[in-house]
Design a protein around this motif. Structure first.
Motif, PDB file in Angstrom:
ATOM      1  N   THR A 111       0.823  -1.231   0.000  1.00 49.94           N
ATOM      2  CA  THR A 111       0.000   0.000   0.000  1.00 49.94           C
ATOM      3  C   THR A 111       0.846   1.265   0.000  1.00 49.94           C
ATOM      4  N   LEU A 112       2.165   1.167  -0.063  1.00 49.60           N
ATOM      5  CA  LEU A 112       2.999   2.368  -0.151  1.00 49.60           C
ATOM      6  C   LEU A 112       3.682   2.424  -1.501  1.00 49.60           C
ATOM      7  N   GLY A 113       3.587   3.601  -2.151  1.00 52.05           N
ATOM      8  CA  GLY A 113       4.273   3.841  -3.413  1.00 52.05           C
ATOM      9  C   GLY A 113       5.125   5.086  -3.310  1.00 52.05           C
ATOM     10  N   ARG A 114       6.235   5.095  -4.045  1.00 52.52           N
ATOM     11  CA  ARG A 114       7.153   6.238  -4.018  1.00 52.52           C
ATOM     12  C   ARG A 114       6.839   7.199  -5.169  1.00 52.52           C
ATOM     13  N   THR A 115       7.182   8.476  -4.938  1.00 52.99           N
ATOM     14  CA  THR A 115       7.016   9.492  -5.968  1.00 52.99           C
ATOM     15  C   THR A 115       8.045  10.589  -5.767  1.00 52.99           C
ATOM     16  N   ALA A 116       8.364  11.279  -6.848  1.00 50.84           N
ATOM     17  CA  ALA A 116       9.201  12.471  -6.770  1.00 50.84           C
ATOM     18  C   ALA A 116       8.381  13.715  -7.062  1.00 50.84           C
ATOM     19  N   LEU A 117       7.070  13.546  -7.269  1.00 48.86           N
ATOM     20  CA  LEU A 117       6.183  14.651  -7.614  1.00 48.86           C
ATOM     21  C   LEU A 117       5.664  15.361  -6.367  1.00 48.86           C
ATOM     22  N   GLU A 118       5.432  16.658  -6.525  1.00 47.87           N
ATOM     23  CA  GLU A 118       4.832  17.408  -5.431  1.00 47.87           C
ATOM     24  C   GLU A 118       3.359  17.077  -5.271  1.00 47.87           C
ATOM     25  N   LYS A 119       2.698  16.796  -6.404  1.00 47.25           N
ATOM     26  CA  LYS A 119       1.271  16.469  -6.382  1.00 47.25           C
ATOM     27  C   LYS A 119       1.027  15.333  -7.394  1.00 47.25           C
ATOM     28  N   PRO A 120       1.112  14.116  -6.958  1.00 46.28           N
ATOM     29  CA  PRO A 120       0.945  12.982  -7.883  1.00 46.28           C
ATOM     30  C   PRO A 120      -0.515  12.723  -8.236  1.00 46.28           C
ATOM     31  N   THR A 121      -0.727  11.780  -9.142  1.00 45.05           N
ATOM     32  CA  THR A 121      -2.070  11.331  -9.526  1.00 45.05           C
ATOM     33  C   THR A 121      -2.317   9.957  -8.918  1.00 45.05           C
ATOM     34  N   ILE A 122      -3.483   9.799  -8.308  1.00 46.89           N
ATOM     35  CA  ILE A 122      -3.860   8.544  -7.678  1.00 46.89           C
ATOM     36  C   ILE A 122      -4.903   7.858  -8.553  1.00 46.89           C
ATOM     37  N   TYR A 123      -4.626   6.614  -8.925  1.00 42.49           N
ATOM     38  CA  TYR A 123      -5.527   5.867  -9.802  1.00 42.49           C
ATOM     39  C   TYR A 123      -6.277   4.807  -9.000  1.00 42.49           C
ATOM     40  N   TYR A 124      -7.548   4.639  -9.356  1.00 37.32           N
ATOM     41  CA  TYR A 124      -8.369   3.619  -8.707  1.00 37.32           C
ATOM     42  C   TYR A 124      -9.329   3.035  -9.733  1.00 37.32           C
ATOM     43  N   ALA A 235      12.137   3.241  -8.648  1.00 35.81           N
ATOM     44  CA  ALA A 235      10.908   2.668  -8.063  1.00 35.81           C
ATOM     45  C   ALA A 235       9.869   3.749  -7.783  1.00 35.81           C
ATOM     46  N   LEU A 236       9.684   4.646  -8.736  1.00 39.04           N
ATOM     47  CA  LEU A 236       8.692   5.722  -8.598  1.00 39.04           C
ATOM     48  C   LEU A 236       7.347   5.190  -9.109  1.00 39.04           C
ATOM     49  N   TRP A 237       6.567   4.673  -8.200  1.00 37.04           N
ATOM     50  CA  TRP A 237       5.324   4.005  -8.559  1.00 37.04           C
ATOM     51  C   TRP A 237       4.325   4.954  -9.206  1.00 37.04           C
ATOM     52  N   TYR A 238       4.069   6.085  -8.575  1.00 35.58           N
ATOM     53  CA  TYR A 238       3.010   6.965  -9.063  1.00 35.58           C
ATOM     54  C   TYR A 238       3.328   7.539 -10.440  1.00 35.58           C
ATOM     55  N   GLU A 239       4.597   7.853 -10.716  1.00 35.52           N
ATOM     56  CA  GLU A 239       4.973   8.323 -12.042  1.00 35.52           C
ATOM     57  C   GLU A 239       4.824   7.215 -13.083  1.00 35.52           C
ATOM     58  N   THR A 240       5.184   6.004 -12.706  1.00 37.06           N
ATOM     59  CA  THR A 240       5.105   4.886 -13.654  1.00 37.06           C
ATOM     60  C   THR A 240       3.666   4.609 -14.058  1.00 37.06           C
ATOM     61  N   VAL A 241       2.770   4.545 -13.078  1.00 34.09           N
ATOM     62  CA  VAL A 241       1.356   4.306 -13.377  1.00 34.09           C
ATOM     63  C   VAL A 241       0.789   5.426 -14.231  1.00 34.09           C
ATOM     64  N   SER A 242       1.077   6.664 -13.848  1.00 33.39           N
ATOM     65  CA  SER A 242       0.523   7.808 -14.566  1.00 33.39           C
ATOM     66  C   SER A 242       1.033   7.879 -16.003  1.00 33.39           C
ATOM     67  N   THR A 243       2.330   7.632 -16.203  1.00 31.85           N
ATOM     68  CA  THR A 243       2.906   7.682 -17.549  1.00 31.85           C
ATOM     69  C   THR A 243       2.307   6.612 -18.443  1.00 31.85           C
ATOM     70  N   LEU A 244       2.202   5.386 -17.934  1.00 29.09           N
ATOM     71  CA  LEU A 244       1.625   4.305 -18.735  1.00 29.09           C
ATOM     72  C   LEU A 244       0.145   4.553 -19.011  1.00 29.09           C
ATOM     73  N   ALA A 245      -0.571   5.107 -18.047  1.00 26.28           N
ATOM     74  CA  ALA A 245      -1.987   5.418 -18.267  1.00 26.28           C
ATOM     75  C   ALA A 245      -2.151   6.459 -19.375  1.00 26.28           C
ATOM     76  N   GLN A 246      -1.314   7.487 -19.357  1.00 28.72           N
ATOM     77  CA  GLN A 246      -1.381   8.520 -20.399  1.00 28.72           C
ATOM     78  C   GLN A 246      -1.006   7.958 -21.762  1.00 28.72           C
ATOM     79  N   LEU A 247      -0.009   7.080 -21.778  1.00 25.32           N
ATOM     80  CA  LEU A 247       0.379   6.458 -23.042  1.00 25.32           C
ATOM     81  C   LEU A 247      -0.735   5.566 -23.577  1.00 25.32           C
TER      82      LEU A 247
END
Length: 290
Positions: A111-124, A235-247
């Motif tokens: 349940t923990l994901g890493r990010t380098a963003l100030e305001k990430p995107t959460i997917y559900y 291991a930046l989870w939130y960036e990885t999910v968001s990038t693949l979702a946009q792609l």
């Protein structure tokens, strides 16, 4: 009378014996040569242990240069929330009324994901279509003290994966580096009632990390598909999910992107959600703050 050999017969016999010895020695040379050449095949000189691992190393190095292999090798589930906080829950329980069971946060099993963003995107993920529901987002610190909350109204939407982009809200706080944050997402399917027993609640943790100047420069120069390489390395989870979702949204027929998306979700035990569509659901500020 004992027969005696003539000098000529003795010479002939000796010459024949000498000839046969030469022939025998010459025939043994290839055998000896093969025996000497076979020495490296012994346990002390394993030829295969020299040749094949080198080739294997090259293959592995080539594979590691591709985002796909790094996505599969990244240990997304190794990062755990702080023990003093409330454990996360990525799947909402079945509820009463119009709220469906199976609402799931796209986060690692820990349940923990890493990010380098100030305001990430959460997917559900929502398994069924919904009409006019309230979505309440809350952000807490490690001590579970509330830092931010916002109630949004979600208009009619189909079943699928939805993203809540925190960068769209100016009043959302900026995540600080090296700190853990606990977020909650509450879906109220019957907003006219004030009974929270039918709500669906999912929650997870975010840990923000800092990237080096060189890494930040690399991200600015790389294409989105190539950024996945660095995201996986860190291991930046939130960036990885968001990038693949946009792609996926911009290239819906690209099978490589679909495969990488499925690979990522499979790595955290959410492979069943991978085939589901990505939904652009309108979330507006609600006047019914609850």
């Amino acid at each position: 009378m004992v027969p005696t050999a003539s000098p000529q017969q003795i010479i002939t016999t000796f010459s024949l014996a000498f000839f046969l010895e030469i022939v025998a020695n010459s025939l043994m040379l290839p055998v000896q040569a093969r025996s000497i050449h076979a020495v490296p095949m012994s346990p002390l000189f394993p030829v295969q242990s020299v040749d094949f691992p080198l080739a294997t190393t090259i293959v592995q190095a080539d594979n590691q240069q591709t985002p796909r292999s790094q996505l599969s090798q990244t240990e997304w589930n190794n990062f755990t929330p702080p023990s003093r906080g409330t454990p996360g829950r990525r799947e909402g329980a079945g509820t009463r009324g119009r709220c469906p069971g199976g609402v799931t946060a796209l986060i690692p099993t820990s349940t923990l994901g890493r990010t380098a963003l100030e305001k990430p995107t959460i997917y559900y993920y929502i398994p069924t279509s919904l009409e006019t529901v309230l979505v309440k987002f809350e952000l807490l610190d490690e001590e579970d003290d509330t830092l931010y909350e916002k109630t949004l109204e979600m208009k009619e939407t189909k079943a699928g994966v939805i993203g809540l982009d925190l960068s769209q809200y100016e009043d959302a706080p900026t995540l600080e580096v090296n700190k853990n944050y606990h977020w909650y997402l509450t879906i109220r399917c019957e907003p006219d009632t004030f009974d929270p027993s039918g709500d669906i609640v999912i929650n997870g943790w975010i840990n923000r990390v800092a990237l080096s100047p060189n890494q930040l420069q690399a991200l600015e120069s790389e294409q989105p598909s190539e950024r996945l390489n660095l995201y996986a390395e860190e291991a930046l989870w939130y960036e990885t999910v968001s990038t693949l979702a946009q792609l996926r949204l911009s290239n819906p027929e690209d099978t490589v992107i679909q495969q990488r998306w499925a690979e990522l979700l499979n790595s955290v035990g959410l492979g069943d959600i991978a085939p589901q569509p990505l939904i652009s659901s309108e979330l507006i500020q609600s006047t019914l703050e609850q």
